[in-house]
Design a protein around this motif. Structure first.
Motif, short mmCIF file in Angstrom:
data_model
loop_
_atom_site.label_atom_id
_atom_site.label_comp_id
_atom_site.label_asym_id
_atom_site.label_seq_id
_atom_site.Cartn_x
_atom_site.Cartn_y
_atom_site.Cartn_z
N ALA A 244 76.54 -53.57 -86.87
CA ALA A 244 77.94 -53.55 -86.46
C ALA A 244 78.20 -52.39 -85.50
O ALA A 244 77.43 -51.42 -85.44
CB ALA A 244 78.83 -53.42 -87.69
N GLU A 245 79.29 -52.48 -84.75
CA GLU A 245 79.68 -51.41 -83.85
C GLU A 245 79.93 -50.13 -84.65
O GLU A 245 80.48 -50.18 -85.76
CB GLU A 245 80.96 -51.80 -83.10
CG GLU A 245 80.83 -53.01 -82.21
CD GLU A 245 80.13 -52.67 -80.91
OE1 GLU A 245 80.00 -51.48 -80.61
OE2 GLU A 245 79.72 -53.61 -80.21
N PRO A 246 79.54 -48.96 -84.13
CA PRO A 246 79.76 -47.70 -84.87
C PRO A 246 81.20 -47.48 -85.31
O PRO A 246 81.45 -47.03 -86.43
CB PRO A 246 79.31 -46.63 -83.86
CG PRO A 246 78.31 -47.33 -83.01
CD PRO A 246 78.80 -48.74 -82.89
N VAL A 278 71.69 -42.60 -96.13
CA VAL A 278 70.39 -42.01 -95.79
C VAL A 278 69.80 -42.58 -94.50
O VAL A 278 68.82 -42.03 -93.98
CB VAL A 278 69.38 -42.22 -96.95
CG1 VAL A 278 69.88 -41.56 -98.22
CG2 VAL A 278 69.10 -43.70 -97.20
N SER A 279 70.38 -43.65 -93.97
CA SER A 279 69.79 -44.28 -92.79
C SER A 279 70.57 -44.04 -91.50
O SER A 279 70.00 -44.11 -90.41
CB SER A 279 69.65 -45.79 -93.01
OG SER A 279 70.93 -46.39 -93.18
N THR A 280 71.88 -43.77 -91.62
CA THR A 280 72.68 -43.64 -90.40
C THR A 280 72.38 -42.34 -89.67
O THR A 280 72.07 -41.32 -90.28
CB THR A 280 74.19 -43.71 -90.73
OG1 THR A 280 74.94 -43.72 -89.51
CG2 THR A 280 74.62 -42.52 -91.57
N VAL A 285 80.01 -41.62 -89.27
CA VAL A 285 79.70 -42.60 -90.31
C VAL A 285 79.11 -41.91 -91.53
O VAL A 285 79.45 -42.23 -92.68
CB VAL A 285 78.73 -43.68 -89.76
CG1 VAL A 285 78.26 -44.61 -90.87
CG2 VAL A 285 79.40 -44.48 -88.65
N TYR A 286 78.24 -40.94 -91.29
CA TYR A 286 77.64 -40.20 -92.41
C TYR A 286 78.71 -39.49 -93.24
O TYR A 286 78.67 -39.51 -94.48
CB TYR A 286 76.63 -39.18 -91.88
CG TYR A 286 76.03 -38.32 -92.97
CD1 TYR A 286 74.89 -38.73 -93.66
CD2 TYR A 286 76.60 -37.09 -93.32
CE1 TYR A 286 74.34 -37.96 -94.67
CE2 TYR A 286 76.06 -36.31 -94.33
CZ TYR A 286 74.94 -36.76 -95.00
OH TYR A 286 74.41 -35.99 -96.01
N ALA A 287 79.66 -38.86 -92.57
CA ALA A 287 80.69 -38.08 -93.28
C ALA A 287 81.51 -38.96 -94.22
O ALA A 287 81.72 -38.61 -95.39
CB ALA A 287 81.59 -37.38 -92.27
N VAL A 288 81.97 -40.10 -93.74
CA VAL A 288 82.79 -40.95 -94.59
C VAL A 288 81.93 -41.68 -95.62
O VAL A 288 82.38 -41.94 -96.75
CB VAL A 288 83.62 -41.94 -93.74
CG1 VAL A 288 82.75 -42.97 -93.07
CG2 VAL A 288 84.69 -42.63 -94.58
N VAL A 328 73.98 -37.10 -104.43
CA VAL A 328 74.22 -37.73 -103.13
C VAL A 328 73.42 -37.04 -102.03
O VAL A 328 72.84 -37.70 -101.16
CB VAL A 328 75.74 -37.71 -102.80
CG1 VAL A 328 75.98 -38.09 -101.34
CG2 VAL A 328 76.48 -38.66 -103.72
N ASP A 329 73.38 -35.72 -102.06
CA ASP A 329 72.68 -34.97 -101.01
C ASP A 329 71.17 -34.96 -101.20
O ASP A 329 70.42 -34.68 -100.26
CB ASP A 329 73.19 -33.52 -100.96
CG ASP A 329 74.65 -33.44 -100.53
OD1 ASP A 329 75.11 -34.38 -99.85
OD2 ASP A 329 75.33 -32.47 -100.88
#
Length: 684
Positions: A244-246, A278-280, A285-288, A328-329
């Motif tokens: 999908a679009e970023p 873990v993939s983005t 996107v990572y933050a949200v 999560v981290d």
């Protein structure tokens, strides 16, 4: 009213002649803004054709949406407890916009028509939200009445709009996660539709959050699993979130985060979101995705107490939030499924888990009631499995390391880590673990449980074995040793509540007062407060530590001065800090000769003429002067500096007078003190 009706008819006559042009829309918007009372009359005369994927139908739909968007909000006059809904609705949406019409629009196979319909729904929902905002402003003194009227407005409005469940059927027709052979234009059109859908869902939730509770929909469809095979993708079967679009990725995750507190998610949601995390490689996107993963993991791992005490809402909640962030981290693509399996297994063993915790505490014979468990059953059950059964637990090497790291950090984070320590020690059943990392955790927990004087040595050894040598955990653990490396920390590191908690726990276990730990604690407190950290959390954590550890050796004068300084600069109450002032520990710290050089280096020239700036300088430099790490004591200096700090506090009830020391007088005071100190030191 008769004149308004005639004026409305005239406008509609012009509209029929001019058509749905941009100039006509601008003209109508100007008329409705000039005469807001005309809005309901004009809305009643608006007409929409049967929605079809034709230019004429799309133009009409777009025109109506534009007019509604530019129309001023309804004029509300609420003088009684009752509210007439129909007149309000007539000013919010035109009579031609019906539930049936919008339902037909959103079920269309045309991306343009669906997108236009969603845009109209969004505009109507925002208009209703604006109306609710006006109600809240007009009835701000009666919260119960505001909530009642808000519910009435939202229910009446929702009767004219399609259900959320109908909107959630849209992605099955416009899937943005598969780039098929139709071409880039069609793919972009699907993205636009789903992006509008996300905004519409958020608007529904803002108007009435309870709408999401009973919706039967697999929200995980919005975040397809990232492990589709190349063959599936080539055949058009694989759905990849990264396709999908970023911007759409970000919007989807934001929407899921908004509804996460009310919606029911399937078990597929958490692993799918973790896979995205873990993939983005897109920071936004990572933050949200991280925020959503934290919310999902906290809800899955912890059963929040609904009527919990204040102690639960502070210490336990902070511990649980911290543990969730550690999972999560620390998770990787190789351990996601293993974590899900561990979570499901712990849910099936809730009774056994409670028995295990009780037995561990009983075997520790601590002599006081068992505290609340500040960690998840997933962590405690897994640790029990890791240390028990002859150390043959079926965890991967990567998960074993992660478990030890999280358990170690939680031992260093909790105000009272003895319950976790008891679980670790009891799980080993007296035998030394074979794995060096697990053994290090066992020895550290055993030392903490029995208050051994070499606890910090065990903690340092454990940290060195399981963490990166450059990690903050290792650096703080080494502060109590002779080869301290804390001065090499980056300034951004002094903002961590976890770092402060670890520092306090090590102070509690230190065999003597540690100058480096004291200085590090002050730097961390300053860093947390300067970056907007919670003042109450810091104070309550310090008080809890001193109450639970009578051996605490820490120089508290300068720490109290820092907290008083912050409270004064933010015009907060001092009641919280009084709990520290009454503690016997605050009388143990020495004020030393190093204060002389601190005083002589002070430059108390106001940076501006703004009220309070000079006083803030006084507080900052007095606090700095109180942070001496030398060994010799200067009698009376501490009392003098604290007197200056207290004298510059605002008078109670008169916060407009923040300072009582003009610059000239303050310079004289510093000169006087410096002279007295020089004479005193010469005599010594």
């Amino acid at each position: 009213s008769q004149h308004l009706s005639q004026l409305s008819k005239a406008l509609h006559l012009m509209l029929s002649g001019q058509g749905h042009s941009v100039s006509m829309k601008i003209f109508l918007s100007s008329c409705l803004k000039t005469t807001p009372d005309l809005v309901p009359h004009f809305f009643r005369g608006l007409k929409l054709l049967d929605p079809r994927p034709t230019y004429r139908s799309l133009a009409a739909l777009t025109f109506v949406e534009g007019v509604i968007r530019e129309t001023p909000p309804p004029c509300l006059q609420v003088n009684t407890s009752s509210l007439t809904i129909e007149p309000m609705l007539s000013s919010i949406l035109p009579s031609c916009v019906t539930k049936a019409l919008l339902g037909k629009v959103v079920q269309s196979p045309s991306a343009l028509l669906v997108s236009s319909g969603l845009k109209l729904i969004i505009t109507l929902l925002r208009r209703a939200q604006g109306c609710v905002g006006l109600l809240m402003a007009s009835m701000s003194n009666d919260r119960a009445l505001v909530e009642q009227q808000q519910k009435v407005v939202s229910q009446a409005m929702l009767q004219h709009l399609p259900e959320v469940s109908l909107l959630l059927s849209i992605p099955s027709r416009f899937d943005p996660f598969i780039e098929q052979s139709e071409g880039n234009t069609t793919f972009r059109a699907k993205s636009v539709v789903v992006m509008q859908l996300c905004e519409a869902i958020q608007c529904y939730g803002r108007l009435d959050s309870s709408l999401m509770i009973n919706i039967k929909f697999d929200w995980a469809k919005f975040v397809p699993h990232e492990s589709s095979t190349p063959i599936q993708q080539n055949e058009g079967q694989g759905r990849m979130f990264s396709s999908a679009e970023p911007l759409l990725q970000h919007r989807i995750l934001q929407t899921l985060l908004k509804v996460s507190s009310q919606a029911t998610f399937s078990t597929k949601m958490m692993p799918n979101v973790l896979a995205i995390l873990v993939s983005t490689n897109i920071p936004e996107v990572y933050a949200v995705a991280r925020k959503l993963a934290l919310a999902l993991l906290e809800r899955d791992f912890f059963a929040r107490a609904t009527s919990g005490s204040s102690s639960y809402s502070t210490e336990i909640t902070q511990c649980q939030t911290h543990e969730a962030s550690l999972w999560v981290d620390g998770i990787s693509s190789d351990t996601i499924q293993e974590l899900v399996t561990m979570s499901e297994k712990s849910k099936q063993q809730q009774v056994q888990h409670k028995i295990m915790v009780s037995q561990a505490w009983a075997s520790a014979s601590m002599g006081y009631a068992m505290p609340q468990l500040g960690i998840s059953s997933v962590l405690s059950s897994s640790i029990c499995q890791l240390l028990g059964s002859g150390n043959n637990a079926s965890f991967s090497n990567e998960m074993t390391l992660l478990l030890v790291q999280i358990a170690a950090k939680m031992l260093l984070f909790q105000a009272d880590p003895k319950l976790l320590a008891a679980i670790i020690v009891c799980s080993a059943d007296g035998s030394d673990p074979k794995d060096k990392r697990v053994a290090g955790l066992y020895y550290a927990a055993k030392s903490i449980l029995h208050d051994n004087p070499d606890t910090n040595v065990c903690v340092e050894s454990l940290s060195s074995d399981v963490f990166n040598p450059k990690s903050l955990v290792v650096a703080v653990a080494q502060v109590d040793s002779k080869n301290s490396g804390w001065t090499q920390f980056d300034e951004s590191h002094y903002t961590s509540l976890a770092m402060m908690r670890q520092c306090l726990n090590m102070m509690g276990e230190s065999i003597s007062q540690n100058v480096a730990l004291n200085s590090l604690l002050r730097k961390i407190i300053i860093g947390i407060l300067e970056t907007g950290g919670s003042f109450s959390n810091i104070v309550s954590r310090l008080i809890a530590m001193f109450k639970s550890n009578s051996k605490m050796r820490v120089e508290m004068e300068s720490t109290i001065a820092l907290l008083l300084s912050y409270a004064r600069s933010k015009q907060l109450g001092f009641e919280e800090v009084k709990g520290l002032l009454d503690n016997d520990t605050t009388k143990q710290g020495p004020m030393t000769m190093g204060v002389v050089s601190e005083l002589l280096r002070c430059t108390l020239v106001p940076e501006s003429i703004d009220k309070g700036t000079f006083t803030a300088d006084i507080w900052r430099y007095c606090s700095s002067a109180l942070q001496s790490n030398k060994a010799r004591k200067i009698s009376g200096l501490r009392d003098f500096l604290l007197l200056i700090l207290l004298s510059t506090m605002p008078i109670k009830g008169n916060s407009k007078e923040p300072a009582s020391f003009p610059a000239g007088e303050m310079f004289d005071l510093w000169a006087l003190v410096a002279g007295q100190l020089e004479n005193k030191l010469a005599a010594e």
